[in-house]
Design a protein around this motif. Structure first.
Motif, PDB file in Angstrom:
ATOM      1  N   HIS A  63      33.837  57.764  48.085  1.00 12.07           N
ATOM      2  CA  HIS A  63      35.030  56.955  47.822  1.00 12.07           C
ATOM      3  C   HIS A  63      36.070  57.659  46.951  1.00 12.07           C
ATOM      4  O   HIS A  63      37.138  57.099  46.692  1.00 12.07           O
ATOM      5  CB  HIS A  63      34.614  55.630  47.185  1.00 12.07           C
ATOM      6  CG  HIS A  63      33.901  54.729  48.151  1.00 12.07           C
ATOM      7  ND1 HIS A  63      34.568  53.852  48.979  1.00 12.07           N
ATOM      8  CD2 HIS A  63      32.591  54.632  48.464  1.00 12.07           C
ATOM      9  CE1 HIS A  63      33.685  53.226  49.747  1.00 12.07           C
ATOM     10  NE2 HIS A  63      32.478  53.683  49.460  1.00 12.07           N
ATOM     11  N   GLU A 106      29.595  61.370  55.209  1.00  9.84           N
ATOM     12  CA  GLU A 106      31.004  61.709  54.917  1.00  9.84           C
ATOM     13  C   GLU A 106      31.136  62.988  54.084  1.00  9.84           C
ATOM     14  O   GLU A 106      32.188  63.617  54.074  1.00  9.84           O
ATOM     15  CB  GLU A 106      31.678  60.562  54.153  1.00  9.84           C
ATOM     16  CG  GLU A 106      31.810  59.271  54.941  1.00  9.84           C
ATOM     17  CD  GLU A 106      30.606  58.329  54.746  1.00  9.84           C
ATOM     18  OE1 GLU A 106      29.480  58.839  54.526  1.00  9.84           O
ATOM     19  OE2 GLU A 106      30.800  57.114  54.830  1.00  9.84           O
ATOM     20  N   HIS A 131      34.917  66.737  49.657  1.00  4.75           N
ATOM     21  CA  HIS A 131      36.148  67.026  50.412  1.00  4.75           C
ATOM     22  C   HIS A 131      36.318  66.027  51.548  1.00  4.75           C
ATOM     23  O   HIS A 131      36.564  66.376  52.692  1.00  4.75           O
ATOM     24  CB  HIS A 131      36.131  68.473  50.927  1.00  4.75           C
ATOM     25  CG  HIS A 131      36.069  69.452  49.808  1.00  4.75           C
ATOM     26  ND1 HIS A 131      37.170  69.812  49.060  1.00  4.75           N
ATOM     27  CD2 HIS A 131      35.004  70.071  49.236  1.00  4.75           C
ATOM     28  CE1 HIS A 131      36.794  70.632  48.100  1.00  4.75           C
ATOM     29  NE2 HIS A 131      35.483  70.807  48.182  1.00  4.75           N
ATOM     30  N   THR A 132      36.144  64.774  51.197  1.00  6.95           N
ATOM     31  CA  THR A 132      36.271  63.707  52.191  1.00  6.95           C
ATOM     32  C   THR A 132      37.726  63.507  52.594  1.00  6.95           C
ATOM     33  O   THR A 132      38.010  62.952  53.646  1.00  6.95           O
ATOM     34  CB  THR A 132      35.738  62.396  51.599  1.00  6.95           C
ATOM     35  OG1 THR A 132      36.279  62.274  50.284  1.00  6.95           O
ATOM     36  CG2 THR A 132      34.217  62.404  51.526  1.00  6.95           C
ATOM     37  N   ARG A 133      38.636  63.936  51.731  1.00  2.00           N
ATOM     38  CA  ARG A 133      40.068  63.843  52.004  1.00  2.00           C
ATOM     39  C   ARG A 133      40.703  65.169  51.620  1.00  2.00           C
ATOM     40  O   ARG A 133      40.199  65.844  50.713  1.00  2.00           O
ATOM     41  CB  ARG A 133      40.706  62.713  51.166  1.00  2.00           C
ATOM     42  CG  ARG A 133      40.147  61.338  51.499  1.00  2.00           C
ATOM     43  CD  ARG A 133      40.413  60.333  50.374  1.00  2.00           C
ATOM     44  NE  ARG A 133      39.861  59.023  50.686  1.00  2.00           N
ATOM     45  CZ  ARG A 133      38.599  58.666  50.493  1.00  2.00           C
ATOM     46  NH1 ARG A 133      37.738  59.519  49.974  1.00  2.00           N
ATOM     47  NH2 ARG A 133      38.178  57.470  50.805  1.00  2.00           N
ATOM     48  N   PRO A 134      41.804  65.547  52.269  1.00  2.00           N
ATOM     49  CA  PRO A 134      42.429  66.824  51.887  1.00  2.00           C
ATOM     50  C   PRO A 134      43.037  66.753  50.479  1.00  2.00           C
ATOM     51  O   PRO A 134      43.370  65.663  50.010  1.00  2.00           O
ATOM     52  CB  PRO A 134      43.515  67.028  52.953  1.00  2.00           C
ATOM     53  CG  PRO A 134      43.676  65.731  53.654  1.00  2.00           C
ATOM     54  CD  PRO A 134      42.487  64.871  53.375  1.00  2.00           C
ATOM     55  N   THR A 168      39.095  59.743  45.706  1.00  2.00           N
ATOM     56  CA  THR A 168      40.381  60.171  46.283  1.00  2.00           C
ATOM     57  C   THR A 168      40.882  61.402  45.514  1.00  2.00           C
ATOM     58  O   THR A 168      40.424  61.661  44.394  1.00  2.00           O
ATOM     59  CB  THR A 168      41.446  59.065  46.139  1.00  2.00           C
ATOM     60  OG1 THR A 168      41.688  58.866  44.729  1.00  2.00           O
ATOM     61  CG2 THR A 168      40.991  57.759  46.780  1.00  2.00           C
ATOM     62  N   PRO A 169      41.838  62.134  46.081  1.00  2.00           N
ATOM     63  CA  PRO A 169      42.414  63.263  45.332  1.00  2.00           C
ATOM     64  C   PRO A 169      43.042  62.807  44.016  1.00  2.00           C
ATOM     65  O   PRO A 169      43.003  63.545  43.023  1.00  2.00           O
ATOM     66  CB  PRO A 169      43.470  63.824  46.278  1.00  2.00           C
ATOM     67  CG  PRO A 169      43.028  63.398  47.637  1.00  2.00           C
ATOM     68  CD  PRO A 169      42.364  62.070  47.463  1.00  2.00           C
TER      69      PRO A 169
END
Ligand SMILES: [Zn+2]
Length: 463
Positions: A97, A167, A129-132, A99-100
């Motif tokens: 969960h 994930e 690294h679930t999100r860039p 976020t950057p």
């Protein structure tokens, strides 16, 4: 700008390990230019600003060779759990969960915490690294706070059967491609912040992942860090998959080398230690985490006797609950003495070397940082020993390792710039960082479902 840190109790950590009373240090721009008496330096550097260090210790900034900064948001959620539950119920879901923006806030707070406890170089191991944009978030936090160090692009390529959330799993080609891109973006010659690469551990990364990592590091001359022999589970999976210890396997496939920083090495045996020495692979020792997670007591005295370079580390605050290297120093000494029932097995001086010059060597920066000598980068800290904990004082190294709590650090300079002075962090608004970290930590715990650990029932005995 130039400064003279005047009339200090100076712990140089130079080759002769000189500890000088009433000594002064001159800094010009980003370098230490001279060590001498106040009079001598004032005469030679007439425009330098005097920083009065009477009643203070000046020493090199410390090097924290292993942490996961994003875990700054997870403090206290994983107390008293067996490792599998700690990972599957708390750390894993938190990663999913994250976020950057969370990663950035966590890294800002982690850097502030580190500065406050005298750390000037950090090795971050970022495996989510679930999100860039995760690496960018951490690099920016280093930039904003003025921290020096390495942001290592971690990855996990397998492990669903052991409870790793899907994930968090990436194809090694993708992870290595991204790591290469980040290195090319940030790794300018002499840059204060460098990107490294970090395959997670033997049960979470396949052989291809390790081989691609080695190739990338050779091509880009980047630091590699990885977890080695942290728990018996690593040894069991290595034995069943490869019929070897993880150290033996990593050696046999050509992965180990002087650019590898192996975190933990708790269960390394004599043969593994010989392998680490043979490759000049360095070790990041995390005493608080190894005790918190009940991983065990690493054979640090044996490694030191063999000649392996061992740096000190906090590990992520999910398994050590802060970034204090003062705590790490004291625990590093006490755990060995207790385990071996031998008070002579490790000394305060060695522990301070591990936190400074040996840590610098562990990350390949021993020519630039880790001691106070003319020509080196101006990374140094001022410790105010005029307080209840450190006095009466007889020996500054003993006072730092065994008496200090960490809040005695009054000033921190990195790359010739004060990032903290007179007890005030000067690069970011510390209170705003702290407020946002609490908001982000609460929100992440709610999203990850780990907020139930905030309202745990009182438990005087084992759950
Ligand atoms: Zn770790």
């Amino acid at each position: 700008m130039s400064f003279i840190f005047a009339d200090a109790w100076l712990i140089t950590m130079n080759e002769r390990r000189e500890v000088l009373e009433g000594a002064s240090v001159c800094v010009e721009k980003d370098r230490i230019v001279a060590v001498g008496t106040r009079q001598d330096l004032q005469r030679r550097f007439q425009t330098a600003e005097i920083v009065d260090c009477t009643g203070r210790i000046v020493m090199p900034g410390m090097v924290n060779t292993h942490t996961h900064l994003f875990q700054t948001l997870l403090k206290g959620l994983g107390d008293d759990m067996v490792l599998k539950k700690w990972f599957t119920c708390m750390t894993g879901p938190s990663g999913v969960h994250l976020t950057p923006e969370d990663a950035h806030v966590a890294a800002l707070h982690g850097c502030v915490e580190s500065i406050r406890s005298g750390v000037t170089t950090l090795v971050d191991f970022m495996y989510v690294h679930t999100r860039p944009g995760m690496i960018k978030s951490v690099v920016e936090a280093f930039d904003q706070t003025g921290m020096r160090g390495f942001v290592c692009r971690g990855f996990i390529s397998l492990g669903e059967e052991y409870g790793v959330p899907r994930e968090l799993i990436e194809e090694p080609e993708h992870a290595i491609g991204d790591a290469r891109e980040q290195m090319r973006r940030y790794n300018m010659a002499g840059a204060r912040v460098q990107v490294g690469v970090a395959p997670n551990m033997i049960w979470a990364v396949d052989e291809k992942g390790y081989r691609l990592t080695r190739k990338l590091a050779d091509e880009e001359h980047a630091l590699i860090t990885t977890h080695v022999a942290e728990t018996t589970f690593e040894l069991e999976t290595a034995a069943s998959r490869y019929g070897q210890t993880d150290t033996e396997f990593l050696s046999d496939i050509g992965f180990l080398g002087p650019d590898v920083l192996a975190a933990h090495c708790v269960h390394c045996k004599s043969h593994d230690i010989r392998i680490l020495l043979h490759h000049n692979t360095k070790v990041a020792h995390n005493p608080c985490s190894n005790l918190y997670l009940a991983s065990g007591c690493p054979p640090i005295p044996e490694m030191l006797l063999a000649g392996v370079t061992v740096g000190l580390a906090s590990d992520g605050p999910a398994s050590s609950n802060n970034h204090s290297l003062f705590q790490a120093m004291k625990f590093a000494a006490l755990m060995q003495k207790g385990f071996h029932r031998d008070a002579t097995v490790i000394t305060a001086e060695k522990v301070l070397e591990m936190a400074t010059i040996d840590g610098a060597r562990a990350v390949g920066l021993e020519k630039e940082i880790g001691s106070i000598e003319a020509g080196k980068k101006a990374d140094l800290i001022v410790i105010d020993y005029d307080n209840a904990f450190m006095t009466p004082i007889h020996h500054p190294v003993s006072a730092i390792v065994y008496s200090a709590l960490g809040h005695e650090v009054s000033a921190v300079m990195i790359d010739g710039r004060f990032v903290m002075r007179d007890g005030v962090v000067s690069t970011v608004n510390e209170i705003a960082v702290r407020r946002q970290a609490q908001i982000s930590a609460d929100d992440l715990a709610r999203r990850a479902g780990s907020d139930r650990f905030k309202k745990r029932p009182w438990r005087s005995m084992t759950i």
